[in-house]
Design an enzyme around this catalytic site. Structure first.
Site, PDB file in Angstrom:
ATOM      1  N   TYR A 207      25.172  43.234  34.303  1.00  0.00           N
ATOM      2  CA  TYR A 207      25.839  41.953  34.072  1.00  0.00           C
ATOM      3  C   TYR A 207      27.097  42.146  33.228  1.00  0.00           C
ATOM      4  O   TYR A 207      28.156  41.571  33.516  1.00  0.00           O
ATOM      5  CB  TYR A 207      24.869  41.001  33.391  1.00  0.00           C
TER       6      TYR A 207
ATOM      7  N   LYS B 151      30.898  41.251  34.343  1.00  0.00           N
ATOM      8  CA  LYS B 151      31.725  40.289  33.614  1.00  0.00           C
ATOM      9  C   LYS B 151      32.979  40.944  33.039  1.00  0.00           C
ATOM     10  O   LYS B 151      34.045  40.318  32.984  1.00  0.00           O
ATOM     11  CB  LYS B 151      30.903  39.627  32.508  1.00  0.00           C
TER      12      LYS B 151
END
Length: 256
Positions: free
Chosen positions: A164, A168
């Site tokens: 993640y 991002k």
């Protein structure tokens, strides 16, 4: 409890697309805030039932200024259909809010290739596909704004979040580079980076212990409301941000 901020027509008559807008998270809050600021909004999500429920709720207050269509951001044909639907329904596309993302918690020691790839395909590649499709339309128009949803995890480390965080951080880099590509066309590309925004889905997939730990890091001693993150998105989408591009705006009260 923080008071809800009323709309001020910051997006009057603009056409906005919001991905992953079903349910009760940042996406649906962004759609509601855009409508309250005078925009026409096309909401999308891969989950047809939740999307229908969200549309019904928003349409009750905003009528035909809101529409919906399903979209899986990992499918290029569906992404293109999303942009085409916005234009065929409302006549143009002024703002693209890329909210779709997928998380999960897994140590790199146990993370599989499939888990890594799935998170990056939704969160980073999906943002790329939607950004590319929207920008091609905006270049033809000669105007527009992209607002991506990144995360402070793109800057900060957190155990179990390698996939993640990488996605991002990639969204942040994509934002900066895409902004440079389209600045000559008068189009802006920015992102928000929330820390902790509380909603039922997050509570369902995150342990109480971790939520408590993350909340303790916040200067205000609470998580953000999804609409507080949406407020920052509205600002970046609006003409008040006319000289901002390639920026990542932290929506956070976390201590360094």
């Amino acid at each position: 409890m923080i008071d809800y901020v009323p709309g001020h027509d910051l997006l009057a008559d603009k056409v906005v697309v919001v991905t992953a807008a079903a349910g009760t998270g940042i996406g649906s809050a962004a759609a509601q805030r855009c409508l309250e600021e005078g925009a026409k909004v096309l909401i999308s999500d891969w989950h047809e039932r939740r999307l229908g429920v969200t549309l019904e709720k928003l349409a009750a207050d905003h009528g035909d200024r809101v529409a919906a269509t399903t979209c899986d951001v990992t499918d290029e044909s569906q992404v293109q259909a999303l942009i085409d639907t916005a234009v065929s329904t409302f006549g143009r596309l002024d703002v693209m809010i890329n909210n779709a993302g997928l998380g999960g918690t897994r140590s790199v020691l146990e993370m599989t290739d499939d888990e890594w790839s799935r998170v990056l395909d939704v969160t980073l590649n999906g943002t790329f596909r939607c950004t590319r499709a929207a920008l091609r339309r905006m270049v033809d128009q000669g105007s527009g704004a992209i607002v991506n949803n990144a995360s402070v995890i793109g800057w900060r480390s957190q155990a179990g979040q390698a996939h993640y965080a990488a996605a991002k951080a990639g969204v942040m880099a994509l934002t900066r580079c895409a902004a440079a590509d389209v600045a000559p066309h008068g189009i802006r590309v920015n992102a928000v980076a929330p820390s902790l925004a509380m909603h039922p889905f997050l509570a369902k997939v995150t342990s109480e212990e971790l939520l408590a730990e993350l909340t303790e890091r916040e200067a205000f001693g609470r998580a953000a409301e999804p609409w507080e993150v949406a407020n920052a998105m509205v600002f970046l989408a609006s003409d008040y941000a006319s000289y901002l591009t390639g920026e990542v705006l932290s929506v956070s009260s976390q201590h360094p």
